[in-house]
Motif scaffolding. Structure first.
Motif, PDB file in Angstrom:
ATOM      1  N   HIS A   1      41.869  49.005  49.143  1.00 14.06           N
ATOM      2  CA  HIS A   1      40.885  48.166  48.448  1.00 14.06           C
ATOM      3  C   HIS A   1      41.397  47.700  47.085  1.00 14.06           C
ATOM      4  O   HIS A   1      40.733  46.890  46.430  1.00 14.06           O
ATOM      5  CB  HIS A   1      39.573  48.930  48.268  1.00 14.06           C
ATOM      6  CG  HIS A   1      38.964  49.360  49.563  1.00 14.06           C
ATOM      7  ND1 HIS A   1      38.533  48.463  50.518  1.00 14.06           N
ATOM      8  CD2 HIS A   1      38.731  50.590  50.088  1.00 14.06           C
ATOM      9  CE1 HIS A   1      38.055  49.109  51.562  1.00 14.06           C
ATOM     10  NE2 HIS A   1      38.171  50.402  51.324  1.00 14.06           N
ATOM     11  N   GLY A   2      42.556  48.191  46.670  1.00 14.43           N
ATOM     12  CA  GLY A   2      43.150  47.741  45.410  1.00 14.43           C
ATOM     13  C   GLY A   2      44.024  48.804  44.795  1.00 14.43           C
ATOM     14  O   GLY A   2      43.517  49.729  44.164  1.00 14.43           O
TER      15      GLY A   2
ATOM     16  N   THR B   1      47.033  44.935  49.324  1.00 13.96           N
ATOM     17  CA  THR B   1      45.675  45.429  49.109  1.00 13.96           C
ATOM     18  C   THR B   1      44.799  44.299  48.559  1.00 13.96           C
ATOM     19  O   THR B   1      45.273  43.212  48.246  1.00 13.96           O
ATOM     20  CB  THR B   1      45.664  46.626  48.148  1.00 13.96           C
ATOM     21  OG1 THR B   1      45.925  46.181  46.810  1.00 13.96           O
ATOM     22  CG2 THR B   1      46.706  47.665  48.555  1.00 13.96           C
ATOM     23  N   GLN B   2      43.508  44.581  48.417  1.00 14.12           N
ATOM     24  CA  GLN B   2      42.561  43.529  48.081  1.00 14.12           C
ATOM     25  C   GLN B   2      42.728  42.966  46.671  1.00 14.12           C
ATOM     26  O   GLN B   2      42.207  41.891  46.375  1.00 14.12           O
ATOM     27  CB  GLN B   2      41.129  44.028  48.288  1.00 14.12           C
ATOM     28  CG  GLN B   2      40.777  44.229  49.753  1.00 14.12           C
ATOM     29  CD  GLN B   2      39.363  44.732  49.962  1.00 14.12           C
ATOM     30  OE1 GLN B   2      38.561  44.783  49.045  1.00 14.12           O
ATOM     31  NE2 GLN B   2      39.052  45.129  51.197  1.00 14.12           N
ATOM     32  N   ASP B   3      43.441  43.676  45.786  1.00 16.64           N
ATOM     33  CA  ASP B   3      43.661  43.113  44.447  1.00 16.64           C
ATOM     34  C   ASP B   3      45.031  42.448  44.315  1.00 16.64           C
ATOM     35  O   ASP B   3      45.471  42.112  43.218  1.00 16.64           O
ATOM     36  CB  ASP B   3      43.447  44.165  43.355  1.00 16.64           C
ATOM     37  CG  ASP B   3      44.462  45.304  43.386  1.00 16.64           C
ATOM     38  OD1 ASP B   3      45.485  45.195  44.090  1.00 16.64           O
ATOM     39  OD2 ASP B   3      44.243  46.316  42.701  1.00 16.64           O
TER      40      ASP B   3
END
Length: 238
Positions: free
Chosen positions: A45-46, A25-27
Motif C-alpha cells: 500500500h506504500g 506499491t501504491q505510492d
C-alpha cells in the motif's frame, strides 16, 4: 529485514534470498516479495509511506524531539533488506551525525537492488553505495552517515554486541513468518544495548509483540499507522 544462517564469506556475502518479485506499491515506490519467507519487504500500500511513518516519524524525528541537544545518534536496524530505511535516514540526517548498524542474514542480489526505484523517487543517488558497502566493517557513506552492515543472525549478534544504541528500527519479517524474532528473550537482548529512554519502533502492534516488549522492560505506545494499517508501536526502555 530477514534472518537466517550467516555465511562464512564475511566481507562479501552472496545473496541467499530466494527469487524475489518486484512490484510497484501504491505510492510509486518498489517493494520485493520474499519467496523464502512469504512476506513483502515493505507494504504494497506504500513502501515510502510505511517506512517514513514507522521509522522516520516515530523513531528519528522523536529522537530529535526528546534529545534536542544531541548531535549524534546510534541506530540499530533489524534488518537491512532493500536498504530503503537506511536511505531515508541518510537523507534525513541534517545536522545529526548518524552511526547506522544494520543486520541482514539474507542480502538481496545486485540484480534486485539495481531495479529498485528509490533513488529516482527520492532524488538521491546513494542506494547503490549502501548496498555495495563492505560487510562487517564501518563504511563512511557521507560526512554525516556511517554504515556498518552486519551479515549475521540477530540472536548470534546479540550474544556479542556491545552497543550502546539510541534507536532501534525493528523491521524483521512478520511474527507469523519469523516468530523466533519477536520473543521476550530477543527484546531483552536488544534492551541491554539501549540506555534508559532508548527507543524501538516497529510496524507490528500484535498483542503478543506488545507483551513481549513489556516483558523485556519497554514501555509500549500504540500510534496510528500509515495508510490502511491501524496501529504501529513505539517502545521506550524504562
Amino acid at each position: 529485514m530477514s534472518e537466517g544462517t550467516s555465511t562464512n564469506e564475511e566481507q562479501s556475502p552472496e545473496s541467499t534470498a530466494f527469487s524475489n518479485d518486484l512490484v510497484l506499491t501504491q505510492d510509486g515506490t518498489h517493494t520485493l516479495y520474499s519467496a523464502r519467507f512469504g512476506q513483502w519487504y515493505h507494504s504494497v500500500h506504500g513502501a515510502l509511506e510505511e517506512s517514513r511513518r514507522v521509522f522516520l516519524e516515530l523513531g528519528l524525528a522523536y529522537f530529535r524531539e526528546v534529545f534536542p541537544e544531541r548531535r549524534e545518534v546510534r541506530i540499530l536496524e533489524m534488518g537491512f533488506g532493500t536498504g530503503f530505511n537506511a536511505l531515508l535516514t541518510l537523507l534525513e540526517a541534517g545536522e545529526l551525525s548518524i552511526r547506522y548498524t544494520s543486520l541482514e542474514a539474507y542480502p538481496i542480489s545486485p540484480a534486485e537492488y539495481r531495479q529498485l526505484n528509490y533513488d529516482a523517487v527520492m532524488g538521491s543517488g546513494e542506494l547503490q553505495a549502501l548496498h555495495e558497502a563492505e560487510w562487517n566493517i564501518p563504511v563512511v557513506i557521507s560526512p554525516s552517515f556511517m554504515l556498518e552492515k552486519v551479515h549475521a543472525e540477530l540472536q548470534a549478534y546479540l550474544k556479542t554486541a556491545k552497543g550502546p544504541f539510541d534507536l532501534v528500527y525493528y523491521d524483521a519479517f512478520a511474527p507469523g513468518s519469523q516468530p523466533e524474532l519477536w520473543t521476550p528473550e530477543v527484546f531483552a537482548g536488544i534492551a541491554r544495548l539501549l540506555p534508559s529512554g532508548g527507543i524501538l519502533t516497529t510496524y507490528s502492534a500484535k498483542g503478543d509483540v506488545r507483551r513481549a516488549l513489556q516483558a523485556a522492560g519497554f514501555r509500549v505506545e500504540k500510534h496510528p499507522g500509515p495508510g490502511r494499517k491501524r496501529e504501529i508501536v513505539r517502545a521506550i526502555k524504562d
